[in-house]
Scaffold this motif. Structure first.
Motif, short mmCIF file in Angstrom:
data_model
loop_
_atom_site.label_atom_id
_atom_site.label_comp_id
_atom_site.label_asym_id
_atom_site.label_seq_id
_atom_site.Cartn_x
_atom_site.Cartn_y
_atom_site.Cartn_z
N UNK A 176 0.68 -1.31 0.08
CA UNK A 176 0.03 0.17 -0.06
C UNK A 176 0.76 1.27 0.00
N UNK A 177 1.92 1.47 0.69
CA UNK A 177 2.80 2.37 0.85
C UNK A 177 3.68 2.65 -0.47
N UNK A 178 3.85 1.57 -1.26
CA UNK A 178 4.48 1.87 -2.46
C UNK A 178 3.52 2.42 -3.55
N UNK A 179 2.25 1.86 -3.44
CA UNK A 179 1.12 2.32 -4.43
C UNK A 179 1.01 3.89 -4.12
N UNK A 180 0.88 4.26 -2.68
CA UNK A 180 0.49 5.64 -2.47
C UNK A 180 1.54 6.39 -2.81
N UNK A 181 2.95 5.94 -2.77
CA UNK A 181 4.17 6.64 -3.16
C UNK A 181 3.97 7.00 -4.65
N UNK A 182 3.54 5.98 -5.44
CA UNK A 182 3.68 5.92 -6.94
C UNK A 182 2.63 6.92 -7.08
N UNK A 183 1.49 6.90 -6.66
CA UNK A 183 0.30 7.94 -6.80
C UNK A 183 0.77 9.15 -6.57
N UNK A 184 1.56 9.55 -5.52
CA UNK A 184 1.71 10.85 -5.26
C UNK A 184 2.81 11.51 -6.22
N UNK A 185 3.62 10.45 -6.70
CA UNK A 185 4.52 11.09 -7.63
C UNK A 185 3.98 11.49 -8.80
N UNK A 186 3.20 10.68 -9.39
CA UNK A 186 2.29 10.73 -10.58
C UNK A 186 1.66 12.21 -10.38
N UNK A 187 0.78 12.42 -9.25
CA UNK A 187 0.05 13.39 -8.87
C UNK A 187 1.14 14.85 -8.95
N UNK A 188 2.13 14.70 -8.65
CA UNK A 188 3.34 15.94 -8.54
C UNK A 188 3.72 16.14 -10.08
N UNK A 189 3.97 15.03 -10.79
CA UNK A 189 4.49 15.19 -12.19
C UNK A 189 3.17 15.72 -12.75
N UNK A 190 2.28 15.35 -12.72
CA UNK A 190 0.89 15.89 -13.35
C UNK A 190 0.85 17.46 -12.95
N UNK A 191 0.83 17.57 -11.95
CA UNK A 191 0.73 19.16 -11.48
C UNK A 191 1.95 20.21 -12.21
N UNK A 192 3.03 19.45 -12.26
CA UNK A 192 4.16 20.30 -13.13
C UNK A 192 3.79 20.18 -14.30
N UNK A 193 3.40 19.50 -14.80
CA UNK A 193 3.31 19.55 -16.48
C UNK A 193 2.04 20.38 -16.90
N UNK A 194 1.00 20.51 -16.04
CA UNK A 194 -0.10 21.22 -16.00
C UNK A 194 0.12 22.60 -16.13
N UNK A 195 0.99 22.90 -15.32
CA UNK A 195 1.33 24.35 -15.08
C UNK A 195 2.04 24.82 -16.45
N UNK A 196 2.49 24.09 -17.39
CA UNK A 196 2.91 24.64 -18.70
C UNK A 196 1.90 25.29 -19.52
N UNK A 197 0.74 24.37 -19.75
CA UNK A 197 -0.41 24.83 -20.58
C UNK A 197 -1.00 26.18 -19.94
N UNK A 198 -1.13 25.87 -18.37
CA UNK A 198 -1.64 27.11 -18.06
C UNK A 198 -1.19 28.35 -18.18
N UNK A 199 0.35 28.46 -17.99
CA UNK A 199 1.26 29.55 -18.34
C UNK A 199 0.78 30.01 -19.74
N UNK A 200 0.89 28.97 -20.55
CA UNK A 200 0.40 29.19 -22.04
C UNK A 200 -0.45 29.97 -22.34
N UNK A 201 -1.74 29.47 -21.55
CA UNK A 201 -3.11 30.23 -21.84
C UNK A 201 -3.01 31.53 -21.46
#
Length: 337
Positions: free
Chosen positions: A113-138
């Motif tokens: 469970x800890x491993x899955x939670x860590x992977x999900x957290x890392x994915x969320x952080x990566x997604x947030x950093x990626x989504x900042x690029x199109x937000x800045x572009x808009x």
């Protein structure tokens, strides 16, 4: 454990004992002079039966009460299989092996469970950093292509950006100690940085600001504190009511602590809801009537403050505004670089 219950649960032993005693007494009655011998045998066997069962009961009682006391004394109950005393009798050893297997299975599941939670957290952080690029572009496209509604569009995009930032801090809030740096910082810098980030919504709302003395120095992480202050400022704007927001910010130095106080003149919090505003997901009646609320802003502020060793206090009366106080304990921390 009770001895009476122990005997009741072992009624089969008692039935066998009585049958053997009856058979022996019947046999002795056929023997010449067997009367006194039968009485002696009955008393001896009965005493032996109760003595044997009581010794067995006492050993079990001692072992299981030791287990119970150990469970009650442990803050983390799942550590019992590792802390349990070694059994001496066969059934105790079997119980030890069962507890060991349970603990091993639980540890494997927790690790998974800890491993899955860590992977999900890392994915969320990566997604947030990626989504900042199109937000800045808009935002850049809105500035470069005026259409008459750029103010409204910019406000909505910045709202999206704010929710995205909130999601990032929420994902990191469970492990603040891995992403913070305690340094000496002035409250003046923290407040100015927060107001600079919130400049557009403050100007759009025609907010009135009054800043008091903010020269005090505290030890904390400036990034996390600016986020906390930003959430409080957002609430002052959202719950200002029909009038432009009024926000007063000042600091007070007390014995052993420094207090940063933010007071607005908004609609306030209804009676009975003040103690719940820091609960996760609690939006309150104001959140449903006056603004779209996630119920995460003050929850995150409270959680992050506790992680950083600070204290947040919310006081309010309906239609009289709200006062949020951040308390920083004085410390002899050295600057960390």
């Amino acid at each position: 454990m009770k001895y009476g219950v122990y005997l009741k649960e072992r009624w089969g032993w008692a039935a066998i004992f009585l049958w053997l005693l009856f058979s022996m007494e019947t046999f002795l009655l056929t023997v010449s002079g067997g009367g006194w011998l039968g009485i002696y045998a009955a008393v001896s066997l009965t005493a032996g039966y109760f003595a044997g069962t009581f010794m067995d009961f006492w050993q079990q009682k001692k072992y299981y009460e030791q287990l119970r006391d150990m469970v009650e004394s442990l803050d983390k109950k799942y550590l019992l299989p590792e802390m349990a005393p070694a059994g001496k009798r066969q059934e105790e050893k079997i119980l030890d092996s069962i507890l060991y297997l349970m603990g091993k299975s639980m540890n494997e599941y927790a690790e998974s469970y800890r491993r899955r939670a860590k992977e999900y957290k890392e994915y969320i952080e990566l997604w947030i950093h990626e989504i900042k690029v199109p937000i800045a572009a808009v935002k850049m496209m809105i500035e470069n292509h005026p259409s008459g509604i750029e103010t409204e569009l910019t406000a909505e995009v910045e709202r999206i950006e704010g929710y995205t930032e909130q999601a990032l801090f929420y994902a990191r809030s469970s492990a603040v100690e891995k992403d913070y740096l305690i340094r000496k910082v002035t409250l003046q810098f923290l407040v100015e940085e927060t107001l600079l980030q919130k400049k557009k919504p403050l100007l759009a709302a025609k907010a009135k600001l009054r800043l008091g003395s903010l020269e005090q120095i505290v030890y904390s992480d400036s990034k996390w504190l600016v986020f906390i202050l930003g959430q409080i400022v957002d609430n002052s704007i959202k719950y200002a009511g029909d009038e432009p927001p009024e926000l007063e910010i000042w600091a007070e130095e007390q014995k052993g602590s420094v207090r940063l106080i933010l007071r607005d003149r908004g609609i306030g919090i209804p009676d009975g809801e003040t103690d719940r505003v820091c609960e996760k997901g609690f939006t309150g009646s104001n959140g449903r009537k006056f603004a779209r609320s996630t119920g995460l802003g003050l929850y995150l502020c409270d959680k992050l403050c506790r992680r950083l060793g600070h204290c947040i206090e919310v006081r309010s009366r309906e239609r009289e505004g709200c006062t949020v106080t951040l308390t920083f304990p004085k410390s002899d921390f050295m600057d960390m670089t």
